[in-house]
Design an enzyme around this catalytic site. Structure first.
Site, PDB file in Angstrom:
ATOM      1  N   GLY A 261     141.268  64.679  -2.342  1.00 16.69           N
ATOM      2  CA  GLY A 261     140.526  64.672  -3.597  1.00 16.69           C
ATOM      3  C   GLY A 261     141.241  64.675  -4.797  1.00 16.69           C
TER       4      GLY A 261
ATOM      5  N   SER B 160     140.677  66.742   6.402  1.00 20.83           N
ATOM      6  CA  SER B 160     139.558  67.338   6.344  1.00 20.83           C
ATOM      7  C   SER B 160     138.333  66.525   6.664  1.00 20.83           C
ATOM      8  CB  SER B 160     139.261  67.956   5.265  1.00 20.83           C
ATOM      9  OG  SER B 160     140.135  68.878   4.873  1.00 20.83           O
TER      10      SER B 160
ATOM     11  N   LYS C 177     149.451  61.684   5.493  1.00 20.81           N
ATOM     12  CA  LYS C 177     148.365  62.521   4.746  1.00 20.81           C
ATOM     13  C   LYS C 177     148.568  63.913   5.443  1.00 20.81           C
ATOM     14  CE  LYS C 177     143.714  63.051   3.321  1.00 20.81           C
ATOM     15  NZ  LYS C 177     143.346  62.460   2.116  1.00 20.81           N
TER      16      LYS C 177
ATOM     17  N   VAL D  74     137.348  46.146  -6.549  1.00 25.50           N
ATOM     18  CA  VAL D  74     136.753  46.322  -5.410  1.00 25.50           C
ATOM     19  C   VAL D  74     136.997  45.254  -4.286  1.00 25.50           C
ATOM     20  CG1 VAL D  74     134.271  46.481  -4.073  1.00 25.50           C
ATOM     21  CG2 VAL D  74     134.943  47.605  -6.354  1.00 25.50           C
ATOM     22  N   VAL D  75     137.332  45.505  -3.234  1.00 25.83           N
ATOM     23  CA  VAL D  75     137.579  44.390  -2.151  1.00 25.83           C
ATOM     24  C   VAL D  75     136.535  44.259  -1.131  1.00 25.83           C
ATOM     25  CG1 VAL D  75     139.368  43.700  -0.378  1.00 25.83           C
ATOM     26  CG2 VAL D  75     140.068  44.911  -2.639  1.00 25.83           C
TER      27      VAL D  75
ATOM     28  N   GLY E 272     147.544  62.793  -1.085  1.00 22.01           N
ATOM     29  CA  GLY E 272     146.796  64.137  -1.247  1.00 22.01           C
ATOM     30  C   GLY E 272     145.276  64.170  -0.742  1.00 22.01           C
TER      31      GLY E 272
END
Length: 202
Positions: free
Chosen positions: A97, A36, A32, A179-180, A95
């Site tokens: 967002g 932020s 990454k 969804v996990v 990335g």
């Protein structure tokens, strides 16, 4: 070779969880470039916990939880985009967002992707509004000559939305990550294995 950029149609849609699932399945290192916000578990820490792969240190760790360009200004940091170039070799780069989030006042993430020429995986929600968001994101990447590897959907199955996005954009569907819960390394690996073809990422 497994070498991809993971971007999305928005923030908070599951890019990090998908990145972790892909990294775990392929044994690929993760990076990454800009983080932020440091108060909660960072994306790199999440991937390290869920994927168990090597995680490269961020080029920039910004305290303020905001878009990188704003976070850097508040923190008094000048982002040098040359430091954000991915190193050679197998790597999953995430990335921040959406694809058009500014890294600096002059550079968007999509413009970095165009410079890097690393195939991009677009992560998209399956919820209401995703058709417009996904097609706009893909169009913005194509206009900048960013190579797009495919689109990954995250959430409950919505077959028509997933199909129309792939059909209209001409970008292939790589699969859908449900969804996990509970979110454990083992459950994530099982979800990836049941919903994706590992050969699509080699």
């Amino acid at each position: 070779m497994t070498r991809f950029v993971v971007t999305g149609t928005d923030t908070g849609i599951g890019k990090t969880i998908f990145s972790a699932s892909l990294a775990r399945a392929t044994g690929t290192p993760y990076w990454k470039p800009v983080q932020s916000g440091l108060e909660e578990e960072t994306d790199s820490e999440i991937v390290a916990r869920l994927a168990g792969v090597p995680v490269r240190p961020e080029a920039y760790r910004l305290v303020t939880p905001a878009s990188p360009h704003i976070a850097a200004e508040i923190d008094g940091v000048a982002i040098d985009i040359e430091r954000l170039t991915p190193p050679p070799g197998e790597l999953i780069v995430e990335g921040a967002g959406g694809a058009l989030v500014p890294v600096t006042r002059r550079t968007l993430y999509a413009e970095l992707f165009a410079r890097w020429q690393v195939p991009v995986i677009v992560c998209a929600r399956t919820s209401l509004g995703t058709i417009n968001h996904s097609l706009l994101t893909i169009e913005a990447l194509k206009r900048r000559d960013v190579p797009i590897h495919g689109v990954v959907f995250i959430g409950d199955a919505v077959e028509d939305s997933e199909a129309i996005i792939a059909d209209v954009s001409g970008v292939r569907r790589l699969g859908r990550l449900p969804v996990v819960a509970p979110l454990t390394s083992e459950n994530l690996a099982a979800a990836f294995g049941a919903n994706f073809d590992i050969a699509d990422f080699r």
